[in-house]
Design an enzyme around this catalytic site. Structure first.
Site, PDB file in Angstrom:
ATOM      1  N   ASP A   9       0.852  -1.181   0.000  1.00 37.81           N
ATOM      2  CA  ASP A   9       0.000   0.000   0.000  1.00 37.81           C
ATOM      3  C   ASP A   9       0.895   1.241   0.000  1.00 37.81           C
ATOM      4  OD1 ASP A   9      -2.364   1.662   0.520  1.00 37.81           O
ATOM      5  OD2 ASP A   9      -1.545   1.832   2.547  1.00 37.81           O
ATOM      6  N   ASP A  11      -0.087   5.141   0.972  1.00 32.29           N
ATOM      7  CA  ASP A  11      -0.256   6.075   2.083  1.00 32.29           C
ATOM      8  C   ASP A  11      -0.308   5.331   3.411  1.00 32.29           C
ATOM      9  OD1 ASP A  11      -0.730   8.753   0.641  1.00 32.29           O
ATOM     10  OD2 ASP A  11      -2.109   7.396  -0.370  1.00 32.29           O
ATOM     11  N   GLY A  44      -5.378   2.887  -3.461  1.00 31.34           N
ATOM     12  CA  GLY A  44      -6.628   3.483  -3.921  1.00 31.34           C
ATOM     13  C   GLY A  44      -6.380   4.602  -4.914  1.00 31.34           C
ATOM     14  N   LYS A 196      -8.529  -4.641  -3.722  1.00 27.84           N
ATOM     15  CA  LYS A 196      -7.094  -4.907  -3.792  1.00 27.84           C
ATOM     16  C   LYS A 196      -6.822  -6.406  -3.726  1.00 27.84           C
ATOM     17  CE  LYS A 196      -5.438  -0.583  -1.663  1.00 27.84           C
ATOM     18  NZ  LYS A 196      -4.566  -0.032  -0.603  1.00 27.84           N
ATOM     19  N   ASN A 222      -9.169  -0.047   3.605  1.00 32.63           N
ATOM     20  CA  ASN A 222      -9.272  -0.450   2.202  1.00 32.63           C
ATOM     21  C   ASN A 222      -8.229  -1.496   1.825  1.00 32.63           C
ATOM     22  OD1 ASN A 222      -7.059   1.353   2.166  1.00 32.63           O
ATOM     23  ND2 ASN A 222      -7.503   2.012   0.073  1.00 32.63           N
TER      24      ASN A 222
END
Length: 271
Positions: A9, A11, A44, A196, A222
């Site tokens: 990921d 952030d 995202g 994801k 997420n």
């Protein structure tokens, strides 16, 4: 541990709180890449907001990949789509009506820009535009073409506003779509098949990589679809939300403490 693909990921995971890839994290991922391990940014964000980190990590080869828009698109480093799970005009109208009922700021993402019919651009969308390096197109409802395909619908506002909007979302939204958050000021909505986890699973299949040869790093809600796949080796950042840590095989240090590098040294490099 026989790992052939590492998904990270962005952030709160790859990036520290200054929105930077630290030197130690960069060196660890480049070392893994030189060992033949695929390094896959999984975010995202849209492709323009991910590509600069591919370049920074020296992952420019067309056989390198990214998962973008929460899994709506998997692309190679040149932007060619490998997997697509998109929304359409009927979805747009459905969410626009909800936005009007809830008095919420609403926009969609296509591959290279944000589109909104709100003529007031709030701070949160402006910030997303800056972070993702994508422009905002403001138009009228009649300007939305009926053959439109888009990657993600989003509501944006203060954290308090988003908690209120989330509670008021019709049950149909939760049942028919993949609803997630990567930031407390955003509600992100994808196709039910777009996540994801699903995107990584499809990419691994195409690369003939077994699920137990995939390692993932994440911190937010997420990312949960990746952490729900039983055979992935799951690493939660020290700054991760509790739901992520509860699903993890290993909890590393925070994104500000080179958590990715710390875990790779112990789990992959055997140091």
């Amino acid at each position: 541990m026989n790992i052939k693909l590492i998904a990270v990921d962005l952030d709160g995971t790859l990036l520290n709180d200054k929105q930077e890839v630290s030197t130690k994290t960069k060196e660890a991922l480049q070392r893994a890449s030189k060992m033949g391990i695929k390094i896959v940014p999984c975010s995202g964000r849209p492709f323009p907001g991910i590509k600069e980190y591919l370049d920074e990590l020296d992952l420019k080869d067309p056989n390198q990949y990214v998962v973008a828009f929460n899994g709506a698109l998997v692309l190679n480093s040149e932007g060619r789509p490998i997997v697509e799970e998109l929304l359409d005009y009927n979805d747009f109208i459905f969410f626009e009506k909800i936005a009007q009922q809830l008095k919420a700021n609403f926009h969609i993402e296509v591959r290279d820009k944000f589109i909104t019919i709100d003529h007031f651009i709030n701070y949160y969308l402006s910030r997303e535009s800056w972070l993702t390096r994508m422009p905002i197109k403001v138009c009228d409802l009649g300007d939305i073409e009926e053959d439109i395909k888009f990657t993600k619908a989003m509501f944006s506002g203060s954290a308090a506003e988003m908690r209120k909007i989330y509670r008021k979302l019709p049950k149909e939204v939760i049942e028919k779509y993949n609803v997630s958050t990567s930031d407390e000021t955003l509600i992100e909505i994808n196709s039910k098949k777009a996540s994801k986890g699903n995107a990584l699973r499809e990419l691994a299949k195409k690369l003939n990589i077994k699920e137990d040869e995939v390692m993932i790093f994440g911190d937010q809600k997420n990312d949960i679809s990746m952490f729900d796949i039983a055979d992935f080796y799951k690493v939660a950042m020290g700054n991760a939300v509790s739901e992520i840590k509860e699903h993890a095989n290993y909890v590393t240090k925070t994104n500000n403490e080179d958590g990715i590098a710390y875990a790779l040294r112990r789990l992959v490099f055997d140091e």
